[in-house]
Enzyme design. Sequence first.
Site, PDB file in Angstrom:
ATOM      1  N   HIS A 118     -29.719  17.807 -44.738  1.00 30.74           N
ATOM      2  CA  HIS A 118     -30.066  16.231 -44.514  1.00 30.74           C
ATOM      3  C   HIS A 118     -30.536  16.476 -43.114  1.00 30.74           C
ATOM      4  CE1 HIS A 118     -28.497  16.027 -48.190  1.00 30.74           C
ATOM      5  NE2 HIS A 118     -27.830  15.077 -48.134  1.00 30.74           N
TER       6      HIS A 118
ATOM      7  N   HIS B  20     -27.607  10.860 -59.208  1.00 33.36           N
ATOM      8  CA  HIS B  20     -27.548  10.465 -57.642  1.00 33.36           C
ATOM      9  C   HIS B  20     -29.270  10.552 -57.135  1.00 33.36           C
ATOM     10  CE1 HIS B  20     -26.797  10.133 -53.537  1.00 33.36           C
ATOM     11  NE2 HIS B  20     -26.679  11.448 -53.075  1.00 33.36           N
TER      12      HIS B  20
ATOM     13  N   GLU C   4     -30.585  10.624 -54.214  1.00 35.08           N
ATOM     14  CA  GLU C   4     -30.839  11.227 -52.770  1.00 35.08           C
ATOM     15  C   GLU C   4     -31.949  12.293 -53.302  1.00 35.08           C
ATOM     16  OE1 GLU C   4     -27.773  12.264 -50.137  1.00 35.08           O
ATOM     17  OE2 GLU C   4     -29.377  12.084 -48.339  1.00 35.08           O
TER      18      GLU C   4
ATOM     19  N   ASP D  20     -32.427  15.486 -52.505  1.00 36.03           N
ATOM     20  CA  ASP D  20     -31.872  16.791 -53.176  1.00 36.03           C
ATOM     21  C   ASP D  20     -31.632  16.898 -54.382  1.00 36.03           C
ATOM     22  OD1 ASP D  20     -29.968  15.039 -52.180  1.00 36.03           O
ATOM     23  OD2 ASP D  20     -28.531  16.881 -51.514  1.00 36.03           O
TER      24      ASP D  20
ATOM     25  N   HIS E 246     -21.430   9.695 -51.870  1.00 36.19           N
ATOM     26  CA  HIS E 246     -21.415   8.987 -50.316  1.00 36.19           C
ATOM     27  C   HIS E 246     -22.712   7.926 -50.403  1.00 36.19           C
ATOM     28  CE1 HIS E 246     -24.643  11.687 -48.906  1.00 36.19           C
ATOM     29  NE2 HIS E 246     -24.551  11.978 -50.055  1.00 36.19           N
TER      30      HIS E 246
ATOM     31  N   ASP F 160     -22.221  14.983 -55.659  1.00 38.08           N
ATOM     32  CA  ASP F 160     -22.020  15.534 -54.440  1.00 38.08           C
ATOM     33  C   ASP F 160     -20.467  15.680 -54.125  1.00 38.08           C
ATOM     34  OD1 ASP F 160     -24.391  15.846 -53.163  1.00 38.08           O
ATOM     35  OD2 ASP F 160     -24.474  13.712 -52.627  1.00 38.08           O
TER      36      ASP F 160
ATOM     37  N   TYR G 225     -18.068  20.407 -45.771  1.00 39.94           N
ATOM     38  CA  TYR G 225     -18.746  19.553 -46.347  1.00 39.94           C
ATOM     39  C   TYR G 225     -18.409  18.101 -46.423  1.00 39.94           C
ATOM     40  CZ  TYR G 225     -21.252  17.747 -50.211  1.00 39.94           C
ATOM     41  OH  TYR G 225     -22.206  16.998 -51.356  1.00 39.94           O
TER      42      TYR G 225
ATOM     43  N   HIS H  84     -23.691  20.882 -55.498  1.00 43.03           N
ATOM     44  CA  HIS H  84     -24.070  22.001 -54.525  1.00 43.03           C
ATOM     45  C   HIS H  84     -22.737  23.073 -54.495  1.00 43.03           C
ATOM     46  CE1 HIS H  84     -26.910  19.411 -52.296  1.00 43.03           C
ATOM     47  NE2 HIS H  84     -26.096  18.384 -52.304  1.00 43.03           N
TER      48      HIS H  84
HETATM   49 FE1  FEO Z   1     -26.168  12.924 -51.503  1.00 42.85          FE
HETATM   50 FE2  FEO Z   1     -26.476  16.080 -52.204  1.00 42.85          FE
HETATM   51  O1  FEO Z   1     -26.994  14.357 -52.072  1.00 42.85           O
END
Ligand code: FEO
Length: 395
Positions: free
Chosen positions: A25, A81, A83, A85, A147, A166, A194, A227
């Site tokens: 990020h 999500h 985002e 990634d 998040h 996440d 994390y 992740h």
């Molecule tokens: Fe909030 Fe792994 O992206």
Amino acid sequence: MKKATKLKENVYWVGARDLNCRNFHGELYPIEEGTTYNAYLILDEQTTLIDTVEEEFTSDCLERIQSVLKDQPLDNIILQHAEPDHSGGLMKIKAAYPNATVYASQGCVRNVTTQFHPDFPMNPLKTNDTLCTGKYNFTFVEMQMIHWPDNMLTYCPELKTVFSNDAFGQHIVNYQLTDENLDKNYCIEQAKEYFANIVLSYTTQVKAKLNLILSMNLEIEDIMPAHGIIWRKYIPDILEAYQGFADSKCKRKAVIVYESVWKHTQDMAEALAEGFGDAGMEVKVYKLSNTRSSIVFRELMDAEVVCVGSGTYNNEISYSVGAFLTHLKAAKVKGKKGLGFGAFGWFPKVPSNIDQALVDSGLTSCHEAIAQAFSPSQDQLENYYQIAQEIAKDC
Ligand code: FEO
């Protein structure tokens, strides 16, 4: 040719390993061993993909999907999500499987539409909505602000699996993919780092969602995050750890961060550290320009005292301490005591400015800021040692 990895009957990992990632990020979260973007393929009467990967790794993901599906269609894409990634590969995967129906939370639909301007429809979901793919039923739980506003979690009772996106993530790259061959403390520490760097601002929301999930009495064999490793062996441990993280539990621990040019502020930091240490407290001392910020925030998460020191640079706080204070404010930590300190030549206000910044970030000032003119004498260092001892009495 990238191949899928079978995780259990009808469930495959089809994600990507980003082995060269050192700044996750952007600059927000420096990491050491790379990361993974986990996507999962579930075979049933209808086939389902849960999450995609960062855009540059989409071909890896597609090859892994095709290694399982061959000529079969992909029927559903559950995007948990927005985002990039996890959503970055969506456009190309949808192009490869144009008949797939895309499901996402309402917030995710909004954010994906705004980010990528897709011209295909997405089906918005809310908590307790379900999707039946044959013998498997997927239940969705919105995870707002864990998040982003659009995060979602998916549970499949027949597979006894939580797809958590996440939540419960970490940056462990393990080619066996699960926690089964790894040390428990290592896994929990990685999850803590994390949490400290991604989720810490949202402990209230984490607590509420954890309570909701626990109240559902789910039978869980696997937690599959977006992740890192899949939790299988250490599920009770990671759930207990998350409850501790969400409770902002602190222990008798002081984290001292500083920046120093001529060692005066460093000498102060070391005198404070010895005072806390001799009072029986755990102590961590970091020169900010030498230390990756993710370690500092991991250690700060369960510390009761945070001491922040800076030399004086043209009447201002040093750049690394300024960046730390900005990060600390964003982290919205709870229940901590703060102390500003530092050396100066002719402008003595930097330590009190640090103290004010700590108060503005929600910490309680535990002692008047300590401003040291040039180098500390032995008597002054003894005084700083005693100040730490006094603060430790209230911890
Ligand atoms: Fe909030 Fe792994 O992206």
